[in-house]
Design an enzyme around this catalytic site. Structure first.
Site, PDB file in Angstrom:
ATOM      1  CG  PHE A  53      -1.764   1.233   0.944  1.00  0.00           C
ATOM      2  CD1 PHE A  53      -2.517   1.733  -0.072  1.00  0.00           C
ATOM      3  CD2 PHE A  53      -2.186   1.975   2.682  1.00  0.00           C
ATOM      4  CE1 PHE A  53      -2.876   2.507   0.599  1.00  0.00           C
ATOM      5  CE2 PHE A  53      -2.555   3.091   2.585  1.00  0.00           C
ATOM      6  CZ  PHE A  53      -3.430   3.716   1.774  1.00  0.00           C
TER       7      PHE A  53
ATOM      8  NE  ARG B 243      -1.396 -21.410  13.682  1.00  0.00           N
ATOM      9  CZ  ARG B 243      -0.257 -21.772  12.873  1.00  0.00           C
ATOM     10  NH1 ARG B 243       0.668 -23.189  12.660  1.00  0.00           N
ATOM     11  NH2 ARG B 243       0.682 -20.951  11.614  1.00  0.00           N
TER      12      ARG B 243
ATOM     13  CE1 TYR C 200      -0.268   5.466  11.548  1.00  0.00           C
ATOM     14  CE2 TYR C 200       0.155   7.159  13.805  1.00  0.00           C
ATOM     15  CZ  TYR C 200       0.445   5.252  12.986  1.00  0.00           C
ATOM     16  OH  TYR C 200       2.041   5.246  12.871  1.00  0.00           O
TER      17      TYR C 200
ATOM     18  CG  ASP D 109      -5.087  -6.645   4.012  1.00  0.00           C
ATOM     19  OD1 ASP D 109      -4.730  -6.571   4.704  1.00  0.00           O
ATOM     20  OD2 ASP D 109      -5.092  -5.811   2.627  1.00  0.00           O
TER      21      ASP D 109
HETATM   22  P1  NAD Z   1       5.197   3.022   6.209  1.00  0.00           P
HETATM   23  O1  NAD Z   1       4.535   3.410   5.241  1.00  0.00           O
HETATM   24  O2  NAD Z   1       6.724   3.436   5.051  1.00  0.00           O
HETATM   25  O3  NAD Z   1       5.079   1.409   5.538  1.00  0.00           O
HETATM   26  C1  NAD Z   1       4.563   0.368   6.301  1.00  0.00           C
HETATM   27  C2  NAD Z   1       4.355  -0.828   5.470  1.00  0.00           C
HETATM   28  O4  NAD Z   1       2.962  -1.553   5.999  1.00  0.00           O
HETATM   29  C3  NAD Z   1       4.616  -1.119   4.421  1.00  0.00           C
HETATM   30  O5  NAD Z   1       5.405  -1.039   3.340  1.00  0.00           O
HETATM   31  C4  NAD Z   1       2.868  -0.601   3.740  1.00  0.00           C
HETATM   32  O6  NAD Z   1       2.581  -1.304   2.185  1.00  0.00           O
HETATM   33  C5  NAD Z   1       2.777  -1.591   4.218  1.00  0.00           C
HETATM   34  N1  NAD Z   1       1.206  -2.405   5.220  1.00  0.00           N
HETATM   35  C6  NAD Z   1       0.217  -1.365   4.914  1.00  0.00           C
HETATM   36  N2  NAD Z   1      -0.659  -1.961   5.303  1.00  0.00           N
HETATM   37  C7  NAD Z   1      -1.222  -3.064   5.392  1.00  0.00           C
HETATM   38  C8  NAD Z   1      -1.572  -4.061   5.180  1.00  0.00           C
HETATM   39  N3  NAD Z   1      -3.003  -4.577   5.164  1.00  0.00           N
HETATM   40  N4  NAD Z   1      -0.829  -5.804   5.345  1.00  0.00           N
HETATM   41  C9  NAD Z   1       0.078  -5.702   4.759  1.00  0.00           C
HETATM   42  N5  NAD Z   1       0.708  -4.571   4.597  1.00  0.00           N
HETATM   43  C10 NAD Z   1       0.510  -3.542   5.356  1.00  0.00           C
HETATM   44  O7  NAD Z   1       5.635   3.185   7.243  1.00  0.00           O
HETATM   45  P2  NAD Z   1       6.711   3.003   8.484  1.00  0.00           P
HETATM   46  O8  NAD Z   1       7.050   4.666   8.324  1.00  0.00           O
HETATM   47  O9  NAD Z   1       7.906   2.677   8.201  1.00  0.00           O
HETATM   48  O10 NAD Z   1       6.332   2.463   9.421  1.00  0.00           O
HETATM   49  C11 NAD Z   1       6.474   0.996   9.949  1.00  0.00           C
HETATM   50  C12 NAD Z   1       5.467   1.219  11.083  1.00  0.00           C
HETATM   51  O11 NAD Z   1       6.011   1.815  12.071  1.00  0.00           O
HETATM   52  C13 NAD Z   1       4.225   1.141  10.705  1.00  0.00           C
HETATM   53  O12 NAD Z   1       2.961   0.436  12.238  1.00  0.00           O
HETATM   54  C14 NAD Z   1       4.005   2.437  12.030  1.00  0.00           C
HETATM   55  O13 NAD Z   1       2.282   3.377  12.350  1.00  0.00           O
HETATM   56  C15 NAD Z   1       4.937   2.045  12.576  1.00  0.00           C
HETATM   57  N6  NAD Z   1       5.171   3.739  12.614  1.00  0.00           N
HETATM   58  C16 NAD Z   1       6.344   5.265  12.257  1.00  0.00           C
HETATM   59  C17 NAD Z   1       6.629   6.044  13.067  1.00  0.00           C
HETATM   60  C18 NAD Z   1       8.043   6.590  11.919  1.00  0.00           C
HETATM   61  O14 NAD Z   1       8.166   7.806  12.256  1.00  0.00           O
HETATM   62  N7  NAD Z   1       8.285   6.332  10.701  1.00  0.00           N
HETATM   63  C19 NAD Z   1       6.012   6.272  14.266  1.00  0.00           C
HETATM   64  C20 NAD Z   1       5.317   6.103  14.581  1.00  0.00           C
HETATM   65  C21 NAD Z   1       5.003   5.007  14.510  1.00  0.00           C
END
Ligand code: NAD
Ligand code: UDP
Length: 312
Positions: A35, A105, A144, A57
């Site tokens: 995504f 599991r 979120y 997903d």
């Molecule tokens: P990002 O958007 O680059 O990465 C998220 C990844 O999850 C993407 O590769 C996306 O394709 C995948 N994804 C989304 N929905 C999905 C689904 N339903 N099934 C499978 N894959 C799915 O964001 P990021 O910055 O790499 O963040 C990674 C995690 O860390 C997230 O959970 C985010 O909430 C958390 N986080 C990040 C930050 C930050 O500053 N980067 C801060 C707080 C929390």
């Protein structure tokens, strides 16, 4: 060596984590629905015998055999998580239920990528883990914030009810290479705008603050948390405690890129937190962790990355 599942492994943080785990010799299964992530982020790992990519997903159940799960799947940029808010909540909540069910599991240890957004627009500053937060349950950021809060609830209920080994990490704003140039987050926006000579878009008057952690520091904290003793569940803040206004960030990006872009002030989105800075005493004491990369040095590395991407 362990079998490790990384959900959201093709995203910004996930791709760095996969790099780190593959280099350490673990057998890594990267699961992503692409995504917001991209194959380009993990392309170089595809030829490695201890790396496997699966399009999936996490809102649907997953049946694999693993020892550890890092649950990162979820769009993190406000632009992307607000694009399909129902799917965002499903990803956090159904995704957590599915990954916790899998962990139960196969008796795997599981780490949740939670967020400083669980503190909402905080009245306590800096934010310690003991602060319960001030979150609007019905606003545009709620899909979120509340999704992540509910995921934390599920993690602690699986821990109490099923004695799962859980680790909850509250990540504060993180930046670095592999961010999507169209991601919409402030660091990538400002750098791309500065490099392209476009106006730097400042929302509101730019006096709101964030504290920016470089990705290498963040991944070190994540790996340490996963390896911490079983009784340490968190939640634990991982972030850089140096706080900047968005105006200061814009000025620093202009200086480091040598850009002459002008500043353009745009309306502040609703519920945009006024201030944010982690109290990292717990991470220091329990993980021996603290960030090492200063903003200027991390921004220089990130600017180099975006320069290469934009030229390619
Ligand atoms: P990002 O958007 O680059 O990465 C998220 C990844 O999850 C993407 O590769 C996306 O394709 C995948 N994804 C989304 N929905 C999905 C689904 N339903 N099934 C499978 N894959 C799915 O964001 P990021 O910055 O790499 O963040 C990674 C995690 O860390 C997230 O959970 C985010 O909430 C958390 N986080 C990040 C930050 C930050 O500053 N980067 C801060 C707080 C929390
Ligand atoms: N922001 C900004 N200009 C942009 C993008 C974001 O001024 O082009 C501001 C945004 O309003 C917020 C801060 O920068 O106050 C951090 O935004 P981001 O989307 O990176 O993450 P958040 O911490 O809000 O989830």
């Amino acid at each position: 060596m362990k079998k490790v599942l990384v959900t959201g492994g093709a995203g910004f943080l996930g791709s760095h984590l996969c790099d780190r785990l593959v280099e350490a010799g673990h057998d890594v299964l990267c699961v992503d629905n692409f995504f917001t992530g991209s194959k380009a982020n993990i392309q170089h790992l595809l030829a490695r015998p201890n790396f496997e990519l699966m399009r999936h997903d996490v809102t649907f159940p997953l049946y694999v055999e693993v020892d550890e799960i890092y649950n990162l799947a979820c769009p993190a940029s406000p632009v992307h998580y607000q694009h399909d808010p129902v799917q965002t909540t499903k990803t956090s909540v159904h995704g957590a239920i599915n990954m916790l069910g899998l962990a139960k599991r196969v008796k795997a240890r599981i780490l949740q990528a939670s967020t400083s957004e669980v503190y909402g627009d905080p009245e306590v500053h800096p934010q310690p883990e003991s602060y319960w937060g001030k979150v609007n349950p019905i606003g545009i950021r709620s899909c979120y914030d509340e999704g992540k809060r509910c995921a934390e609830t599920l993690f602690f209920d699986y821990w109490r009810q099923h004695q799962l080994q859980i680790k909850v990490m509250r990540i504060f704003n993180t930046y670095g290479p592999n961010m999507n140039p169209h991601d919409g987050r402030v660091v990538s926006n400002f750098i791309v705008q500065a490099l392209q000579g476009q106006p730097i878009t400042i929302y509101g008057d730019g006096s709101q603050t964030r504290s920016f952690c470089y990705v290498d520091d963040l991944i070190e904290g994540m790996v340490r948390l996963m390896a911490s003793p079983p009784e340490f569940t968190g939640p634990v803040n991982i972030g850089n405690p140096h706080e900047f206004t968005m105006l200061e960030l814009a000025q620093l990006v202009l200086k480091l890129t040598g850009s002459r872009s002008e500043l353009k002030f745009e309306p502040l989105p609703s519920d945009d937190p006024r201030q944010r800075r982690p109290d990292i005493s717990l991470a220091r004491a329990s993980l021996g962790w603290e960030p090492a990369v200063q903003l200027e040095s991390g921004l220089n590395r990130t600017i180099d990355y975006f320069r290469r991407r934009i030229q390619a």
